[in-house]
Every structure is written in structure tokens, then in C-alpha cells.
Design a protein around this motif. Structure first.
Motif, PDB file in Angstrom:
ATOM      1  N   ARG A  40       0.836  -1.208   0.000  1.00  0.00           N
ATOM      2  CA  ARG A  40       0.000   0.000   0.000  1.00  0.00           C
ATOM      3  C   ARG A  40       0.869   1.255   0.000  1.00  0.00           C
ATOM      4  N   GLY A  41       1.985   1.206   0.748  1.00  0.00           N
ATOM      5  CA  GLY A  41       2.898   2.338   0.781  1.00  0.00           C
ATOM      6  C   GLY A  41       3.529   2.592  -0.578  1.00  0.00           C
ATOM      7  N   GLN A  42       3.894   1.513  -1.276  1.00  0.00           N
ATOM      8  CA  GLN A  42       4.478   1.659  -2.607  1.00  0.00           C
ATOM      9  C   GLN A  42       3.473   2.243  -3.593  1.00  0.00           C
ATOM     10  N   GLN A  43       2.228   1.763  -3.502  1.00  0.00           N
ATOM     11  CA  GLN A  43       1.185   2.282  -4.384  1.00  0.00           C
ATOM     12  C   GLN A  43       0.948   3.769  -4.141  1.00  0.00           C
ATOM     13  N   LYS A  44       1.031   4.160  -2.859  1.00  0.00           N
ATOM     14  CA  LYS A  44       0.849   5.568  -2.513  1.00  0.00           C
ATOM     15  C   LYS A  44       1.963   6.423  -3.110  1.00  0.00           C
ATOM     16  N   ILE A  86       3.462  10.921  -5.438  1.00  0.00           N
ATOM     17  CA  ILE A  86       4.702  11.614  -5.809  1.00  0.00           C
ATOM     18  C   ILE A  86       5.387  10.859  -6.957  1.00  0.00           C
ATOM     19  N   PRO A  87       4.752  10.869  -8.128  1.00  0.00           N
ATOM     20  CA  PRO A  87       5.311  10.114  -9.274  1.00  0.00           C
ATOM     21  C   PRO A  87       6.684  10.617  -9.693  1.00  0.00           C
ATOM     22  N   GLU A  88       6.956  11.937  -9.491  1.00  0.00           N
ATOM     23  CA  GLU A  88       8.269  12.450  -9.896  1.00  0.00           C
ATOM     24  C   GLU A  88       9.398  11.822  -9.079  1.00  0.00           C
ATOM     25  N   PHE A  89       9.136  11.525  -7.794  1.00  0.00           N
ATOM     26  CA  PHE A  89      10.141  10.861  -6.958  1.00  0.00           C
ATOM     27  C   PHE A  89      10.428   9.459  -7.504  1.00  0.00           C
ATOM     28  N   VAL A  90       9.361   8.733  -7.869  1.00  0.00           N
ATOM     29  CA  VAL A  90       9.520   7.380  -8.396  1.00  0.00           C
ATOM     30  C   VAL A  90      10.275   7.409  -9.712  1.00  0.00           C
TER      31      VAL A  90
END
Length: 422
Positions: free
Chosen positions: A399-403, A408-412
Motif C-alpha cells: 500500500r505504501g508503494q502504491q501511494k 509523488i510520481p516524480e520521486f519514483v
């Protein structure tokens, strides 16, 4: 014990066994010889070690430390009784200390006990008048300390993935109702057999059933007599006056109708306690099946007892259900879903552990709330369920990864570019 301390038949039975073992130990190991006071100091310690670690000469296998401590306490209490009433030497002298003479750890335990008494003792307001309330602590000279409560192992509870299949493979409505209470109501198996038919009510459609819990002897009950009218008194009075029956926890330990009573946190006057469904939908299912059970089975039984759960086979129809019969039904249902009685957690009490584990690990219910739900007199008994299941940890990480991806897609994206460069 039964008259002065309101001890149960089961407690008395265990106490007699403990004294009997000590008698065997003294006669076989010490050959029954007379001992002076200073010679008896090591007697109880050696008895404790023989119980905990086993003794080849006696044919004793090792037992748990708790079982060994219990036998020491039973033998010590019997010795104290003989000393107080018959003037014999005390095998394990009873000593008293003042509060100011206790160490820090003993101080902490003392205040914790005083605080906890208010949660289960109906007479806790009298504590200041007792020796305990006045800071006078009594204990035996040899009193081994129990091990600290450990975290519950993952194999202590019934396998969660098998709960619903077991219910689906339960053959009759009575067993289905009993298993629903065990798994989703968190009752001990023995507590089922003290329920009266009037303890289960269904307020309105599509609402969970209400189940009233109370002490099998001291609980307050209201009933009507065709001769003397309305009555209100203890359940023991009702059972005897109406049916000439003794509460099932007071029957002999080997009586087929015996059902124990460990006690619980009483939250209402008259030794009453609240009942909580782990999942409300299961309470609604119970309510629907309860109406069918009462109409098709329970209402057809003769008025020979008030108990909710009855035998449903023709040869013995209507008699109170016994623990032996329900336990056999439980293991038969478990076998239908590929489980064996020797598998971890596969027993009726494993259903209660499932209730506690599921509430703590999957529903994240706070500790003191779960204490109320499971009716534990001490929160220490509740804490064993707070070892988080590894599946819960994995789900939380997912769930944390999905969040991360969503918020914050730019961080990923930056993290992925860094990995690619390496």
C-alpha cells in the motif's frame, strides 16, 4: 477452597492432583522420613525441579514452568492449611512483608495489581480495608517466578484462510452457530455451554444478534414461575428452583455435562459482560440462522433445562450439548478441509486466538479496546496478540508503494532513472 474462596470444581481437581504429586514425591524420593524445619527448606525446591525437569525414578516427564509453579502453590497452600489448623510444621513457610520493604520491581507489581483489581473485582472498593490495601504483602518463602508472557506465535491461532471453508463444511445448524461464536465472538469453548436460550436475542432484521454473557452462578436472572410469579435472583437459584439443576461449572470434573468457567472482565452489575462480533456481517448471519434454529430445533426440545445448545440427534434430542460432542464436531469439520487435530491452532481454543490475532493484526484494533472485546481481566493477556503478522507487513508495504506511485510520481521517476544509470 470451594466454600471459602469460591473455587471451581476444576480448580479443586487440579489442587488435589498437585498435593497428590507432592505426596508421591515425599514418599518415594524422601522415603517418608521425618524432617526437621531446616531440612524442609530444600524439599519444595526439589519438588519444583522434579516437576519442571522430570524425574526418572518417579516416571515424571518434564512439564511447563507454569504447571510446576501451580503444583508448588497447591502443595504450599495445603501445608499452610495444616499448619494453621492442625499445628504441623509448614513445608513452605508463609512470609509477610511491608510495602516499604519491597524492591522497585515488587513495588511496580503491587500497584499494578491494585489498579487491575478495579476491573474485575466487584468488591474492589473494600480493598483499602484488606492487608493488601494496607501494604502488607504475603508470599511463600519458596515462590518461583513465572516466565514473562511471550508474544503469541503465529501457529497459536486457527489458520485464517481455513475459517470460512470450515464453516462451509459444517453439517448442521447448531454447530454452525457454535463455530460462529467461537471464531467471530471470541468466546472460550466452555463459555458456550453456559448460555441460556434467552441469552440470545435478535432485535430487528439485518442487525447482528445480541448475546448476553454472565457468570453461570452469580449472574442475575429474571424469570416467571407459574405458582409464585416474577423472580429475580442468581442463575444458580433459577437453575435449582426451576429445574433442580446445578450450574455446569459446579458439576464434578468428570461429569459429561461439566463445563468450566475461567472468569472474565465483568462490565455490568450482576456479573455481566459485553459481547462483540469481530465482523458485524457474521452477527447478522448468526441472527438469521438463530431464528431458524429456534423454530426448527430448540423450540421442539422439552422444557427440562434452559441451555441454548442442545443435542440434535434423534436418540438424544433436546439434552444439553456436551463439550465432548462439540469438540468432536469441530475436528470432523476441520478434517473436511484438510486439517488435522495435531496441526497448530486446530482446536476450539484456536478459534479464540484467531479472533484476537485478526483483531490486532488485520483490523488494527487498539490494545485496550481488544481487552474489552475479549473480556480479559488483565491487559497482559491481550498483549500476546500484538505480534504483527508478516502478511500484514507485506500488505502495508504494498500500500505504501502504491501511494508513492500515486502521490509523488516524480520521486519514483527520479529513483528509476538513478537505478538505470547504475
Amino acid at each position: 477452597m470451594m466454600v471459602s474462596d469460591s473455587r471451581s470444581q476444576h480448580h479443586l481437581y487440579r489442587a488435589i492432583q498437585g498435593v497428590g504429586r507432592f505426596y508421591d514425591f515425599y514418599n518415594i524420593i524422601y522415603k517418608g522420613k521425618s524432617l526437621a524445619a531446616n531440612e524442609m527448606r530444600g524439599l519444595m525446591r526439589q519438588f519444583f525441579e522434579a516437576r519442571e525437569y522430570g524425574n526418572e525414578k518417579l516416571g515424571w516427564a518434564p512439564v511447563s514452568k507454569k504447571a510446576a509453579i501451580d503444583d508448588v502453590r497447591y502443595a504450599s497452600a495445603f501445608s499452610k492449611f495444616c499448619h494453621d489448623n492442625l499445628g504441623t510444621l509448614s513445608i513452605n513457610p508463609y512470609e509477610q512483608k511491608l510495602l516499604q520493604d519491597l524492591n522497585i520491581s515488587e513495588h511496580t507489581n503491587y500497584y499494578a495489581e491494585i489498579k487491575n483489581r478495579s476491573k474485575w473485582d466487584m468488591l474492589h472498593h473494600l480493598t483499602p480495608e484488606t492487608q493488601l490495601g494496607q501494604g502488607i504483602i504475603g508470599n511463600y518463602s519458596f515462590s518461583p517466578k513465572p516466565k514473562l508472557l511471550k508474544q503469541a506465535q503465529h501457529n497459536d491461532y486457527f489458520p485464517p484462510e481455513k475459517v470460512l471453508p470450515l464453516l462451509a463444511n459444517t453439517k448442521n445448524i447448531r454447530d454452525f452457530l457454535a463455530f460462529l461464536i467461537l471464531f467471530f465472538g471470541g468466546l472460550r469453548e466452555s463459555e458456550l455451554f453456559h448460555l441460556f436460550a434467552t441469552d440470545v436475542t435478535t432485535p430487528i432484521e439485518d442487525e447482528p444478534a445480541l448475546i448476553h454473557l454472565t457468570h453461570p452462578e452469580l449472574g442475575i436472572y429474571t424469570w416467571d414461575s407459574p405458582f409464585t410469579g416474577a423472580h429475580k435472583g442468581m442463575r444458580a437459584e433459577f437453575l435449582w428452583g426451576r429445574y433442580q439443576l446445578t450450574p455446569r461449572n459446579r458439576l464434578a470434573i468428570k461429569d459429561p455435562m461439566h463445563a468450566g468457567w475461567k472468569g472474565m472482565m465483568y462490565t455490568h452489575k450482576g456479573y455481566g459482560a459485553d459481547f462483540y462480533w469481530l465482523v458485524p456481517q457474521m452477527g447478522i448471519l448468526f441472527a438469521k440462522l438463530h431464528r431458524k434454529y429456534m423454530h426448527e430445533l430448540r423450540s421442539n426440545a422439552t422444557d427440562a433445562h434452559p441451555y441454548y445448545f442442545i443435542n440434535v440427534k434423534d436418540s438424544d434430542f433436546g439434552r444439553p450439548l456436551t463439550m465432548s460432542n462439540l469438540t468432536k464436531s469441530f475436528y470432523r469439520a476441520a478434517a473436511r478441509v484438510g486439517l488435522r487435530a495435531s496441526d497448530p491452532g486446530v482446536n476450539p481454543h484456536g478459534a479464540r486466538h484467531f479472533y484476537g490475532h485478526f483483531a490486532a493484526s488485520f483490523l488494527n484494533i487498539p490494545e485496550h479496546t481488544l481487552q474489552l472485546m475479549m473480556r480479559h481481566a488483565s491487559v497482559q493477556s491481550t498483549r500476546i496478540y500484538y505480534s504483527i503478522d508478516e502478511r500484514v507487513v507485506r500488505d502495508a508495504i504494498k500500500r505504501g508503494q502504491q501511494k508513492l506511485y500515486e502521490e509523488i510520481p516524480e520521486f519514483v521517476a527520479s529513483m528509476n532513472r538513478m537505478i538505470e544509470r547504475l
